[in-house]
Design a protein around this motif. Structure first.
Motif, PDB file in Angstrom:
ATOM      1  N   VAL A   1       0.677  -1.377   0.016  1.00 43.96           N
ATOM      2  CA  VAL A   1       0.091   0.109   0.016  1.00 43.96           C
ATOM      3  C   VAL A   1       0.984   1.171   0.016  1.00 43.96           C
ATOM      4  O   VAL A   1       1.481   1.463  -0.898  1.00 43.96           O
ATOM      5  CB  VAL A   1      -1.058  -0.030   1.188  1.00 43.96           C
ATOM      6  N   MET A   2       0.934   2.099   0.987  1.00 46.55           N
ATOM      7  CA  MET A   2       1.630   3.282   1.376  1.00 46.55           C
ATOM      8  C   MET A   2       3.264   2.941   1.470  1.00 46.55           C
ATOM      9  O   MET A   2       3.906   4.122   1.623  1.00 46.55           O
ATOM     10  CB  MET A   2       1.056   4.077   2.273  1.00 46.55           C
TER      11      MET A   2
ATOM     12  N   ARG B   1      -6.937  17.928  -9.851  1.00 46.44           N
ATOM     13  CA  ARG B   1      -5.770  17.621  -8.972  1.00 46.44           C
ATOM     14  C   ARG B   1      -5.708  16.500  -8.427  1.00 46.44           C
ATOM     15  O   ARG B   1      -6.730  15.858  -7.964  1.00 46.44           O
ATOM     16  CB  ARG B   1      -5.551  18.633  -7.777  1.00 46.44           C
ATOM     17  N   LEU B   2      -4.755  15.701  -8.715  1.00 45.13           N
ATOM     18  CA  LEU B   2      -4.485  14.356  -8.310  1.00 45.13           C
ATOM     19  C   LEU B   2      -3.073  14.252  -7.470  1.00 45.13           C
ATOM     20  O   LEU B   2      -2.009  14.396  -7.576  1.00 45.13           O
ATOM     21  CB  LEU B   2      -4.193  13.326  -9.338  1.00 45.13           C
ATOM     22  N   ALA B   3      -3.488  13.715  -6.155  1.00 46.16           N
ATOM     23  CA  ALA B   3      -2.400  13.529  -5.048  1.00 46.16           C
ATOM     24  C   ALA B   3      -2.101  12.309  -5.125  1.00 46.16           C
ATOM     25  O   ALA B   3      -2.881  11.198  -5.228  1.00 46.16           O
ATOM     26  CB  ALA B   3      -3.033  13.866  -3.586  1.00 46.16           C
ATOM     27  N   THR B   4      -0.804  11.778  -5.533  1.00 42.77           N
ATOM     28  CA  THR B   4      -0.268  10.684  -5.787  1.00 42.77           C
ATOM     29  C   THR B   4       1.265  10.387  -5.346  1.00 42.77           C
ATOM     30  O   THR B   4       1.713  11.342  -4.847  1.00 42.77           O
ATOM     31  CB  THR B   4      -0.427  10.400  -7.555  1.00 42.77           C
ATOM     32  N   PHE B   5       1.451   9.200  -5.700  1.00 46.24           N
ATOM     33  CA  PHE B   5       3.008   8.985  -5.285  1.00 46.24           C
ATOM     34  C   PHE B   5       3.729   7.659  -6.221  1.00 46.24           C
ATOM     35  O   PHE B   5       2.903   7.017  -6.852  1.00 46.24           O
ATOM     36  CB  PHE B   5       3.211   8.647  -3.879  1.00 46.24           C
ATOM     37  N   GLY B   6       5.068   7.797  -6.142  1.00 47.50           N
ATOM     38  CA  GLY B   6       5.644   6.642  -6.972  1.00 47.50           C
ATOM     39  C   GLY B   6       6.914   6.524  -6.313  1.00 47.50           C
ATOM     40  O   GLY B   6       7.503   7.332  -5.467  1.00 47.50           O
ATOM     41  N   ARG B   7       7.803   5.433  -6.946  1.00 45.96           N
ATOM     42  CA  ARG B   7       9.213   5.075  -6.438  1.00 45.96           C
ATOM     43  C   ARG B   7      10.260   5.556  -7.482  1.00 45.96           C
ATOM     44  O   ARG B   7      10.276   5.380  -8.486  1.00 45.96           O
ATOM     45  CB  ARG B   7       9.155   3.532  -6.248  1.00 45.96           C
ATOM     46  N   ASP B   8      11.316   6.520  -6.871  1.00 52.67           N
ATOM     47  CA  ASP B   8      12.301   6.925  -7.389  1.00 52.67           C
ATOM     48  C   ASP B   8      13.480   5.963  -7.006  1.00 52.67           C
ATOM     49  O   ASP B   8      14.103   5.976  -6.136  1.00 52.67           O
ATOM     50  CB  ASP B   8      12.457   8.298  -6.893  1.00 52.67           C
TER      51      ASP B   8
ATOM     52  N   LEU C   1      10.316   7.190  -1.991  1.00 48.97           N
ATOM     53  CA  LEU C   1       8.866   7.346  -2.129  1.00 48.97           C
ATOM     54  C   LEU C   1       8.560   8.710  -2.301  1.00 48.97           C
ATOM     55  O   LEU C   1       8.990   9.521  -1.307  1.00 48.97           O
ATOM     56  CB  LEU C   1       7.969   6.528  -0.947  1.00 48.97           C
ATOM     57  N   VAL C   2       8.100   9.146  -3.310  1.00 48.09           N
ATOM     58  CA  VAL C   2       7.942  10.620  -3.845  1.00 48.09           C
ATOM     59  C   VAL C   2       6.529  10.815  -3.687  1.00 48.09           C
ATOM     60  O   VAL C   2       5.590  10.322  -4.660  1.00 48.09           O
ATOM     61  CB  VAL C   2       8.722  11.100  -4.903  1.00 48.09           C
TER      62      VAL C   2
ATOM     63  N   PRO D   1      12.275   6.972   2.515  1.00 47.27           N
ATOM     64  CA  PRO D   1      12.446   5.680   1.967  1.00 47.27           C
ATOM     65  C   PRO D   1      11.504   4.832   1.993  1.00 47.27           C
ATOM     66  O   PRO D   1      10.432   4.978   2.604  1.00 47.27           O
ATOM     67  CB  PRO D   1      13.662   5.348   3.085  1.00 47.27           C
ATOM     68  N   PRO D   2      11.378   3.652   1.067  1.00 47.78           N
ATOM     69  CA  PRO D   2      10.158   2.724   1.125  1.00 47.78           C
ATOM     70  C   PRO D   2       9.981   2.177   2.773  1.00 47.78           C
ATOM     71  O   PRO D   2      11.017   1.935   3.400  1.00 47.78           O
ATOM     72  CB  PRO D   2      10.505   1.616   0.350  1.00 47.78           C
ATOM     73  N   GLY D   3       8.969   1.757   3.258  1.00 49.03           N
ATOM     74  CA  GLY D   3       8.610   1.175   4.340  1.00 49.03           C
ATOM     75  C   GLY D   3       8.058   2.135   5.281  1.00 49.03           C
ATOM     76  O   GLY D   3       7.762   3.227   5.065  1.00 49.03           O
TER      77      GLY D   3
END
Length: 385
Positions: free
Chosen positions: A124-125, A157-164, A173-174, A219-221
């Motif tokens: 998930v997050m 507007r879309l609040a979103t995230f992804g992995r760099d 995680l951005v 960081p992830p986690g």
């Protein structure tokens, strides 16, 4: 203190009158949204200094129970905008100005959606399969597919995230906000219930979050960033409020059915006199009463910065699971009270029975909630088989 309110009985009645049609036709409730915008409901969390109402989480939770009683799918759709603006309001109140632009957007009637869920991502997050690619100027372009994007026909507007992963030794995680450019919406929302949310999948194909709208990188986690608490607290409380409001409407329908139905076996006496029916309605009401009190109490704790220490996340995920399970039990009891008529598609309890099932798919699910709560009491597991 008397809770402030924005929703009027007149608007709720109109919204309720449209709910069955949107469910049957699988359409988005544009008129509902227009009514809510006119009331200033989408600015509920926006501080008064920015042109909003500055409601607390407890006050908005109360409003969401009322809106959900009128039209659960409309309430669930609007919930996503309220989650984004609610978490921003909390962070700004605590001195974090990085997300104040969200509140200024909402004050200007921009509509926020919540684009985080991904197919197959059970972290998930805490991780993401969406790619966040640096733009060289401190911002990011996102590539991936987000599912369950409520408000998909109307968000701006879309609040979103992804992995760099640009630095293999330091993945991040951005989190940021994108507009419609670089996105597309799939026509894939044809579901058992909550149909009017129109929570279609959103494809991100280079959607851009400039540096001024990229507000978190970690960081992830799991982590202790206040953003994560604000997100979980607002999301779980308002989600619980929606399903509790749905359950409240079900109790009303159960009472109406018990008084309307007549027993030939008992010389035409109303079913409201039958001890078995009375027990079922009472059981439904007890479950709803308990759930509602829990939602409002925990919302108040969030508002008042109560100290639940290491058990805060356990309290939040536990609230969500209990509210969903109580709502499901309430609707099931009322369906039994309603008799065979409740099985008909046009019956409101039939729609609520389908709508309430969506609750089991929202995070945190039952398994992760139990794991969180167990760890808060027993500590992390010492061995893994």
């Amino acid at each position: 203190m008397t809770a402030r309110t924005l929703l009027t009985d007149e608007v709720l009645e109109r919204i309720h009158g449209r709910a069955a049609t949107h469910d049957a036709e699988n359409t988005f409730p544009h008129a509902d949204l227009a009514d809510l915008v006119e009331l200033g409901y989408l600015r509920a969390f926006v501080p008064e200094r920015l042109g909003g109402s500055g409601l607390s989480l407890e006050e908005v939770a109360r409003e969401q129970t009322r809106l959900a009683a009128a039209a659960p799918a409309t309430a669930l759709a609007v919930n996503m905008h309220l989650v984004v603006t609610g978490l921003a309001a909390r962070l700004v109140a605590d001195g974090d100005e990085s997300v104040e632009f969200v509140l200024r957007d909402a004050a200007a009637d921009e509509i926020y959606a919540f684009g985080n869920s991904e197919a197959g991502n059970d972290l998930v997050m805490f991780d993401s399969v969406t790619r966040a690619v640096p733009d060289g100027e401190g911002g990011y372009r996102f590539h991936g597919t987000k599912i369950f994007t409520s408000l998909s026909p109307v968000w701006t507007r879309l609040a979103t995230f992804g992995r760099d992963d640009s630095d293999p030794d330091d993945p991040r995680l951005v989190h940021g906000v994108v507009e419609r450019a670089g996105t597309s919406t799939r026509d894939d929302w044809d579901t058992l219930g909550m149909r009017a949310t129109q929570s279609a999948s959103t494809v991100l194909d280079g959607a851009h979050s400039p540096v001024t709208r990229t507000y978190r990188s970690f960081p992830p986690g799991p982590n202790a960033d206040p953003f994560m608490f604000a997100l979980f607290a607002t999301f779980e409380v308002l989600l619980a409020a929606v399903y509790t409001g749905l359950a409240g409407r079900a109790v009303e329908l159960g009472a109406e059915a018990a008084h309307r139905r007549r027993s030939r076996k008992n010389d035409g006496a109303p079913y409201a006199d039958d001890p078995d029916i009375r027990w079922k309605v009472a059981e439904a009401a007890m479950r709803h009463d308990g759930a509602r009190l829990q939602v409002l109490a925990l919302a108040r704790d969030v508002d008042e910065r109560a100290d639940h220490g290491a058990r805060w996340f356990a309290q939040l995920v536990g609230l969500k699971v209990r509210a969903i399970e109580d709502a499901r039990a309430v609707v099931d009891l009322v369906l039994r009270v309603s008799g065979g008529a409740g099985y008909s598609t046009g019956n409101e309890i039939n729609r609520l029975y389908r709508d309430v099932l969506a609750g089991i798919f929202h995070p945190s699910d039952e398994e992760s909630a139990h794991a969180t709560i167990a760890s808060s009491i027993l500590g992390p597991p010492t061995r893994r088989d």
